[in-house]
Every structure is written in structure tokens, then in C-alpha cells.
Design a protein around this motif. Structure first.
Motif, PDB file in Angstrom:
ATOM      1  N   ARG A   1     -20.164 148.933 100.799  1.00  6.06           N
ATOM      2  CA  ARG A   1     -19.613 149.116  99.559  1.00  6.06           C
ATOM      3  C   ARG A   1     -18.207 147.999  99.539  1.00  6.06           C
ATOM      4  O   ARG A   1     -17.994 147.395  98.294  1.00  6.06           O
ATOM      5  CB  ARG A   1     -19.040 150.327  99.138  1.00  6.06           C
TER       6      ARG A   1
ATOM      7  N   HIS B   1     -14.639 163.509  95.887  1.00  3.39           N
ATOM      8  CA  HIS B   1     -15.372 164.476  95.012  1.00  3.39           C
ATOM      9  C   HIS B   1     -15.841 165.832  95.216  1.00  3.39           C
ATOM     10  O   HIS B   1     -15.528 166.782  94.709  1.00  3.39           O
ATOM     11  CB  HIS B   1     -16.361 163.705  94.046  1.00  3.39           C
TER      12      HIS B   1
ATOM     13  N   ALA C   1     -13.299 151.114  96.435  1.00  4.87           N
ATOM     14  CA  ALA C   1     -12.439 151.901  95.552  1.00  4.87           C
ATOM     15  C   ALA C   1     -13.346 153.243  95.093  1.00  4.87           C
ATOM     16  O   ALA C   1     -13.079 154.352  95.053  1.00  4.87           O
ATOM     17  CB  ALA C   1     -11.481 151.274  94.732  1.00  4.87           C
ATOM     18  N   ARG C   2     -14.427 152.650  94.362  1.00  9.68           N
ATOM     19  CA  ARG C   2     -15.133 153.714  93.715  1.00  9.68           C
ATOM     20  C   ARG C   2     -15.880 154.825  94.566  1.00  9.68           C
ATOM     21  O   ARG C   2     -16.228 155.815  94.298  1.00  9.68           O
ATOM     22  CB  ARG C   2     -16.363 152.954  92.795  1.00  9.68           C
ATOM     23  N   ARG C   3     -16.154 154.112  95.676  1.00  8.45           N
ATOM     24  CA  ARG C   3     -16.821 154.772  96.833  1.00  8.45           C
ATOM     25  C   ARG C   3     -15.991 155.679  97.512  1.00  8.45           C
ATOM     26  O   ARG C   3     -16.524 157.194  97.657  1.00  8.45           O
ATOM     27  CB  ARG C   3     -17.372 153.879  98.030  1.00  8.45           C
ATOM     28  N   HIS C   4     -14.778 155.505  97.684  1.00  9.44           N
ATOM     29  CA  HIS C   4     -13.815 156.703  97.977  1.00  9.44           C
ATOM     30  C   HIS C   4     -13.875 157.596  97.035  1.00  9.44           C
ATOM     31  O   HIS C   4     -13.696 158.919  97.491  1.00  9.44           O
ATOM     32  CB  HIS C   4     -12.304 155.711  98.187  1.00  9.44           C
ATOM     33  N   LYS C   5     -13.790 157.577  95.688  1.00  7.92           N
ATOM     34  CA  LYS C   5     -13.652 158.435  94.754  1.00  7.92           C
ATOM     35  C   LYS C   5     -15.175 159.575  94.831  1.00  7.92           C
ATOM     36  O   LYS C   5     -15.016 160.686  94.762  1.00  7.92           O
ATOM     37  CB  LYS C   5     -13.910 158.016  93.260  1.00  7.92           C
ATOM     38  N   PHE C   6     -16.087 158.630  95.277  1.00  8.61           N
ATOM     39  CA  PHE C   6     -17.375 159.547  95.477  1.00  8.61           C
ATOM     40  C   PHE C   6     -16.991 160.459  96.740  1.00  8.61           C
ATOM     41  O   PHE C   6     -17.473 161.614  96.576  1.00  8.61           O
ATOM     42  CB  PHE C   6     -18.439 158.651  95.934  1.00  8.61           C
TER      43      PHE C   6
ATOM     44  N   VAL D   1     -16.679 147.331  95.633  1.00 13.99           N
ATOM     45  CA  VAL D   1     -16.487 148.663  95.140  1.00 13.99           C
ATOM     46  C   VAL D   1     -16.251 149.480  96.005  1.00 13.99           C
ATOM     47  O   VAL D   1     -16.604 150.750  95.606  1.00 13.99           O
ATOM     48  CB  VAL D   1     -18.253 149.116  94.435  1.00 13.99           C
TER      49      VAL D   1
END
Length: 136
Positions: free
Chosen positions: A22, A37, A29-34, A27
């Protein structure tokens, strides 16, 4: 999902591979959100690989993103004192452990592996290699 709670299980090696891929795609930062969650994140097999400094930093970001928000279970065959070696950096290891242990109970399981118990009962010793097999 059961009782309205979510959980995600991943091995440390798969987590590191995923974060590196990632990051290469831009991407991360988006994966850290994943990973932030789920209500519960389970990271399995911590201790079977030594992390590079970049991997340790990525691991720290995952743990920090969940601190005070979501639960983390980590399974390991290592002691807390081995964290500096595992993470390639004592400061990063301390930061991760500080967040993990802040509100956490620690379950230390000692004894034989449950996977070996059935083999031992059957008279097979898993520590003895079979001379008739290529054990590489």
C-alpha cells in the motif's frame, strides 16, 4: 461480525507485506484507516520475523491509530524484553508496548504446544525428525 462487533485477524508477516504494498501504491494512509476500523485487531505470529526499522514504524502507526479506540490482541512466542530486537529499535518497541499495555491484561501461557499434545498422546515425538524423509 457477532453482537455488533467486528474483528480482523492477520499474521504479522501478512500485515507487513500489505502495508509495504500500500505504501508503494501511495495509499498507506487509507490502509491505516482500514486497520483502525475493526473493534478488535488480532495480529498473530509476532516474533517469527525481525522487522526492519520501516516495518517497525509502520507497526507503531497501526498500534497508535488504535490506542484508546480499539482492542488489539497480539500472539507471540517472545518476551516483552525481546521487543527491541524484534522491532530493530528499542524506542519504537517501547512506544508500541506502552500503548499495548496501557489498559491491557497480559495472558502468559506456559507449557507444551497444544498442537503437539495429540501427537505426543499418539506416541509420536514431533521433535524427532523422521530419518526416512527429506527434512529440508
Amino acid at each position: 461480525m457477532q453482537h455488533g462487533k467486528t474483528a480482523y485477524l492477520i499474521t504479522l508477516s501478512h500485515l507487513m507485506d500489505d502495508l509495504e504494498k500500500r505504501n508503494a501504491k501511495g495509499v498507506l494512509a487509507r490502509r491505516h484507516k482500514f486497520y483502525a476500523h475493526p473493534d478488535l485487531l488480532i495480529i498473530d505470529e509476532v516474533g517469527y520475523m525481525q522487522l526492519t526499522r520501516q516495518q517497525a514504524e509502520a507497526m507503531c502507526q497501526v498500534i497508535c491509530s488504535r490506542h484508546e479506540w480499539g482492542s488489539v490482541i497480539m500472539t507471540s512466542n517472545k518476551f516483552f524484553s525481546d521487543g527491541g530486537e524484534l522491532m530493530s529499535d528499542l524506542v519504537i518497541a517501547t512506544a508500541i508496548l506502552d500503548r499495548l499495555l496501557h489498559h491491557a491484561p497480559v495472558v502468559n501461557i506456559k507449557g507444551e504446544s497444544y498442537r503437539f499434545k495429540d501427537r505426543l498422546r499418539a506416541g509420536l515425538n514431533p521433535a524427532v525428525l523422521n530419518p526416512g524423509l527429506d527434512n529440508r
